[in-house]
Design a protein around this motif. Structure first.
Motif, PDB file in Angstrom:
ATOM      1  N   SER A  82      42.442  37.263  40.081  1.00 30.34           N
ATOM      2  CA  SER A  82      42.955  36.038  40.692  1.00 30.34           C
ATOM      3  C   SER A  82      42.691  34.829  39.787  1.00 30.34           C
ATOM      4  N   ASN A  83      41.536  34.798  39.150  1.00 28.28           N
ATOM      5  CA  ASN A  83      41.212  33.713  38.225  1.00 28.28           C
ATOM      6  C   ASN A  83      42.161  33.731  37.020  1.00 28.28           C
ATOM      7  N   HIS A  84      42.455  34.921  36.505  1.00 28.27           N
ATOM      8  CA  HIS A  84      43.406  35.035  35.392  1.00 28.27           C
ATOM      9  C   HIS A  84      44.795  34.531  35.817  1.00 28.27           C
ATOM     10  N   GLN A  86      38.916  39.103  42.472  1.00 30.12           N
ATOM     11  CA  GLN A  86      38.592  37.703  42.206  1.00 30.12           C
ATOM     12  C   GLN A  86      38.788  37.377  40.723  1.00 30.12           C
ATOM     13  N   ALA A  87      38.386  38.283  39.835  1.00 32.78           N
ATOM     14  CA  ALA A  87      38.569  38.062  38.394  1.00 32.78           C
ATOM     15  C   ALA A  87      40.055  38.015  38.048  1.00 32.78           C
ATOM     16  N   LYS A  98      45.431  32.373  38.120  1.00 29.06           N
ATOM     17  CA  LYS A  98      45.326  30.915  38.261  1.00 29.06           C
ATOM     18  C   LYS A  98      45.519  30.230  36.911  1.00 29.06           C
TER      19      LYS A  98
END
Length: 108
Positions: free
Chosen positions: A43-45, A40-41, A47
């Motif tokens: 994936s945020n990067h 998830q982390a 994004k």
């Protein structure tokens, strides 16, 4: 809030992601396997990098591949160019000074 390219590259994890993807396009899972962070982390990067147009995504079947967008990095290179010239000039001056000091010490 719209981030800019400088905010995106300020983070070491995002710079590492760019370095990975610069070599070849990757899926989010493949990218995440290279980090100890949660998927998830990562994936945020991804994004953030995509929002800043440093990465482009391409759908291939059921997979999404992220590709590096070198054109967007030109914005960073253009901003850095005057600083690079300044640093190069100062290093040249330092080289000249050191050479003068070296030749004077040989004369003594």
């Amino acid at each position: 809030m719209r981030r800019d390219v400088f905010q995106a590259i300020a983070d070491p994890t995002r710079r590492a992601i760019l370095s990975l993807i610069m070599l070849q396009a990757m899926t989010p899972n493949t990218i995440a396997e290279n980090f100890k962070s949660s998927r998830q982390a990562v994936s945020n990067h991804i994004k953030i990098l995509t929002e800043c147009e440093l990465l482009n995504q391409v759908q291939s079947g059921r997979e999404i591949y992220y590709h590096f967008n070198p054109e967007k990095m030109k914005e960073v290179a253009d901003w850095l160019a005057p600083f690079k010239k300044l640093w190069d000039d100062r290093f040249d001056q330092l080289d000249d000074l050191l050479l003068k000091m070296q030749s004077k010490s040989k004369d003594v």
